[in-house]
Design a protein around this motif. Sequence first.
Motif, PDB file in Angstrom:
ATOM      1  N   LEU A  33       0.842  -1.190   0.000  1.00 12.06           N
ATOM      2  CA  LEU A  33       0.000   0.000   0.000  1.00 12.06           C
ATOM      3  C   LEU A  33       0.880   1.245   0.000  1.00 12.06           C
ATOM      4  O   LEU A  33       1.546   1.525   0.980  1.00 12.06           O
ATOM      5  CB  LEU A  33      -0.913   0.003   1.220  1.00 12.06           C
ATOM      6  N   PRO A  34       0.891   1.970  -1.106  1.00 11.29           N
ATOM      7  CA  PRO A  34       1.724   3.169  -1.149  1.00 11.29           C
ATOM      8  C   PRO A  34       1.203   4.216  -0.175  1.00 11.29           C
ATOM      9  O   PRO A  34       0.019   4.243   0.148  1.00 11.29           O
ATOM     10  CB  PRO A  34       1.574   3.666  -2.587  1.00 11.29           C
ATOM     11  N   PRO A  35       2.091   5.087   0.277  1.00 11.86           N
ATOM     12  CA  PRO A  35       1.688   6.073   1.270  1.00 11.86           C
ATOM     13  C   PRO A  35       0.566   6.989   0.795  1.00 11.86           C
ATOM     14  O   PRO A  35      -0.189   7.504   1.593  1.00 11.86           O
ATOM     15  CB  PRO A  35       2.958   6.883   1.543  1.00 11.86           C
ATOM     16  N   LEU A  37      -2.153   6.286  -0.355  1.00 12.24           N
ATOM     17  CA  LEU A  37      -3.474   5.665  -0.294  1.00 12.24           C
ATOM     18  C   LEU A  37      -4.011   5.522   1.108  1.00 12.24           C
ATOM     19  O   LEU A  37      -4.643   4.548   1.453  1.00 12.24           O
ATOM     20  CB  LEU A  37      -3.401   4.277  -0.929  1.00 12.24           C
ATOM     21  N   LEU A  38      -3.706   6.490   1.945  1.00 13.91           N
ATOM     22  CA  LEU A  38      -4.163   6.392   3.325  1.00 13.91           C
ATOM     23  C   LEU A  38      -5.177   7.486   3.592  1.00 13.91           C
ATOM     24  O   LEU A  38      -4.895   8.423   4.310  1.00 13.91           O
ATOM     25  CB  LEU A  38      -2.990   6.551   4.294  1.00 13.91           C
ATOM     26  N   VAL A  40      -7.699   7.745   5.404  1.00 15.94           N
ATOM     27  CA  VAL A  40      -8.050   8.008   6.796  1.00 15.94           C
ATOM     28  C   VAL A  40      -6.840   8.536   7.561  1.00 15.94           C
ATOM     29  O   VAL A  40      -6.916   9.522   8.275  1.00 15.94           O
ATOM     30  CB  VAL A  40      -8.592   6.731   7.466  1.00 15.94           C
ATOM     31  N   ALA A  41      -5.697   7.860   7.370  1.00 21.04           N
ATOM     32  CA  ALA A  41      -4.506   8.273   8.102  1.00 21.04           C
ATOM     33  C   ALA A  41      -4.119   9.706   7.763  1.00 21.04           C
ATOM     34  O   ALA A  41      -3.609  10.442   8.602  1.00 21.04           O
ATOM     35  CB  ALA A  41      -3.358   7.331   7.784  1.00 21.04           C
TER      36      ALA A  41
ATOM     37  N   PHE B  99       6.734   0.427  -9.023  1.00 18.40           N
ATOM     38  CA  PHE B  99       6.216   0.558  -7.666  1.00 18.40           C
ATOM     39  C   PHE B  99       4.887  -0.204  -7.587  1.00 18.40           C
ATOM     40  O   PHE B  99       4.204  -0.341  -8.589  1.00 18.40           O
ATOM     41  CB  PHE B  99       5.977   2.045  -7.374  1.00 18.40           C
ATOM     42  N   LYS B 107      -7.905  -3.000  -2.337  1.00 15.09           N
ATOM     43  CA  LYS B 107      -6.624  -2.590  -1.755  1.00 15.09           C
ATOM     44  C   LYS B 107      -6.354  -3.382  -0.480  1.00 15.09           C
ATOM     45  O   LYS B 107      -7.262  -3.937   0.120  1.00 15.09           O
ATOM     46  CB  LYS B 107      -6.677  -1.106  -1.401  1.00 15.09           C
ATOM     47  N   ALA B 108      -5.089  -3.362  -0.054  1.00 13.03           N
ATOM     48  CA  ALA B 108      -4.742  -3.957   1.236  1.00 13.03           C
ATOM     49  C   ALA B 108      -5.352  -3.121   2.358  1.00 13.03           C
ATOM     50  O   ALA B 108      -5.658  -1.942   2.175  1.00 13.03           O
ATOM     51  CB  ALA B 108      -3.232  -4.016   1.382  1.00 13.03           C
ATOM     52  N   ALA B 110      -5.519  -0.702   5.287  1.00 15.64           N
ATOM     53  CA  ALA B 110      -4.678   0.487   5.454  1.00 15.64           C
ATOM     54  C   ALA B 110      -3.660   0.291   6.584  1.00 15.64           C
ATOM     55  O   ALA B 110      -3.978  -0.338   7.599  1.00 15.64           O
ATOM     56  CB  ALA B 110      -5.559   1.696   5.742  1.00 15.64           C
ATOM     57  N   PRO B 111      -2.450   0.815   6.418  1.00 15.81           N
ATOM     58  CA  PRO B 111      -1.399   0.611   7.426  1.00 15.81           C
ATOM     59  C   PRO B 111      -1.805   1.003   8.849  1.00 15.81           C
ATOM     60  O   PRO B 111      -1.394   0.344   9.801  1.00 15.81           O
ATOM     61  CB  PRO B 111      -0.263   1.507   6.930  1.00 15.81           C
ATOM     62  N   HIS B 112      -2.619   2.037   9.004  1.00 16.27           N
ATOM     63  CA  HIS B 112      -2.966   2.436  10.382  1.00 16.27           C
ATOM     64  C   HIS B 112      -3.904   1.426  11.044  1.00 16.27           C
ATOM     65  O   HIS B 112      -4.153   1.503  12.232  1.00 16.27           O
ATOM     66  CB  HIS B 112      -3.549   3.849  10.409  1.00 16.27           C
TER      67      HIS B 112
END
Lengths: 408, 119
Positions: A33-35, A37-38, A40-41, B99, B107-108, B110-112
């Motif tokens: 997940l590229p940065p 695409l956040l 919410v964050a 990339f 999508k995966a 989210a990292p948070h």
Amino acid sequence: MPAKNHLSRRRFLLQSGAFSALLGTEIVFHKYLPPGLLPVALAETNTIAGKDPGLVVLNDRPLNAETPAHLLDDKVTPASRLFVRNNGIPPEAPDSDNWTLTISGESVEQEKSWTIQQLKDNFKHYSYQLTIECGGNGRAEFNPPAKGNQWTTGAVGCPKWTGVRLKDVLQASGIKPDAVYIGYYGADKHLSGDPGKFPISRGVPIHKALEDEALIAWAMNDEPLPLLNGFPLRLVFGGWPASTSGKWLQKIAVRNQIHDGAKMTGTAYRVPCNPVAPGSTVDETQMCIIEAMPVKSLITFPKSGVSQALTEPMLVRGHAWAGDKKVTRMQLSIDFGQTWLNAPLSSPVNKNAWQHWQHKLRFPKPGYYEIWAKATDDTGVSQPMVLPGWNPKGYLNNATHRIAVQVI
Amino acid sequence: MIFLLKNRRMRRVWAALLLLLFCASGWSQGTTFKLAEDPDLPYVIAHCTACHSGSLITQNRMTRDGWLKTIRWMQKEQGLWPLGEHEERVLNYLERHYFPQTSGRRKAIAPHLMPKQNP
């Protein structure tokens, strides 16, 4: 090329399986997940008066904010945890004592106006728990991306609403036989400030307006409506796009045609009448109005990202809803949809209320898991595991909710 | 430069690079795939496709860190030489063109929302 390099190359190609293995093990799933695409964050987290500080602000003008899944754990959504969706500028200090609602339109026998007190005095009161969900809830996942507020999972809630039945109030004015639709007008102002423009004026077909659970509400969870959720008066149509549930309600027009107010026409709150390939251009004439929302569910406990002891069972719970229908089956998967477990599911307290489910899960070994939740409605329609039909405006994403768990 | 030229492998790389810098960049590319055109492409051809097909690049998507790990693995296991000052250019190229893509049906997470204790 020297022999050694040939050898290297051959060895490399022969070991391309090892290369794949490298990809599979070292390039961990989440790193894809590229940065950028956040949504919410990256979104600002501001505190909104009367709202839980955990709400995520997606837009500050007009104010739009969603509720993270773990804050929607209550069976009855508290006012502080109901999402905020504005199309225009809300009224600043509405005067509930002098507020009037006018019933008009070409398909009423007699135009009438009511103060809120008169509505309370003249009609029987009803309370229902009604699920309202923004048509664009889940938009953030569409690809190619759709423009608009990038809602993830939190533009939904199911508080208890109290008011009078819309049908009782409409019938007091007399509904002509040619009535096909109702359209609302509220006190919010267009973002441009132009007093001649309404930010939004939507509605529902007359059959939905005449249902028992279609309310003109003044209370949420036995308290006056929060200002951002429509104080002092609003419509509530459970199971339909929340944009049909007009806030700061001042007028209802009974129409002899499909209502043509702001955001009823063009492409707003519409999806292609026939399915299209992702990224397609769709002519406005081929876009159809969204009616009931599709079957969907949320995992509200635990919070995604939690660590879980292998030796302990994990309690998982949440809600499920299905527009005008009922959810009849709730399933969970811990292996990316290969196998499914049935989770016990409650009955709705009334039509258009969400249902609750919970289950205790055990994990076979330590590691990274995703819990996927899939609801099925009473016509056998389930949530898709990938995104449902792409549409230009990014509506109706009811793909299975997923949370991440590290078992240790 | 003189130091680098002492190394036989690096001399070959420099020779290939000089040749490539004066040739059309598609010169050594196959027909079934095509590495993205870019001023840094000659460095990729010199260091990467000297040993393996460019399709091993074009069919993969990795973050910069992922590509670096792959280079380190090739250096440890496959006899890839040190890239020296070219490493930055090769990584820039790979990150720019290969990339992880956002396309696909989902999508995966989210990292948070991911576990913090991800080993």
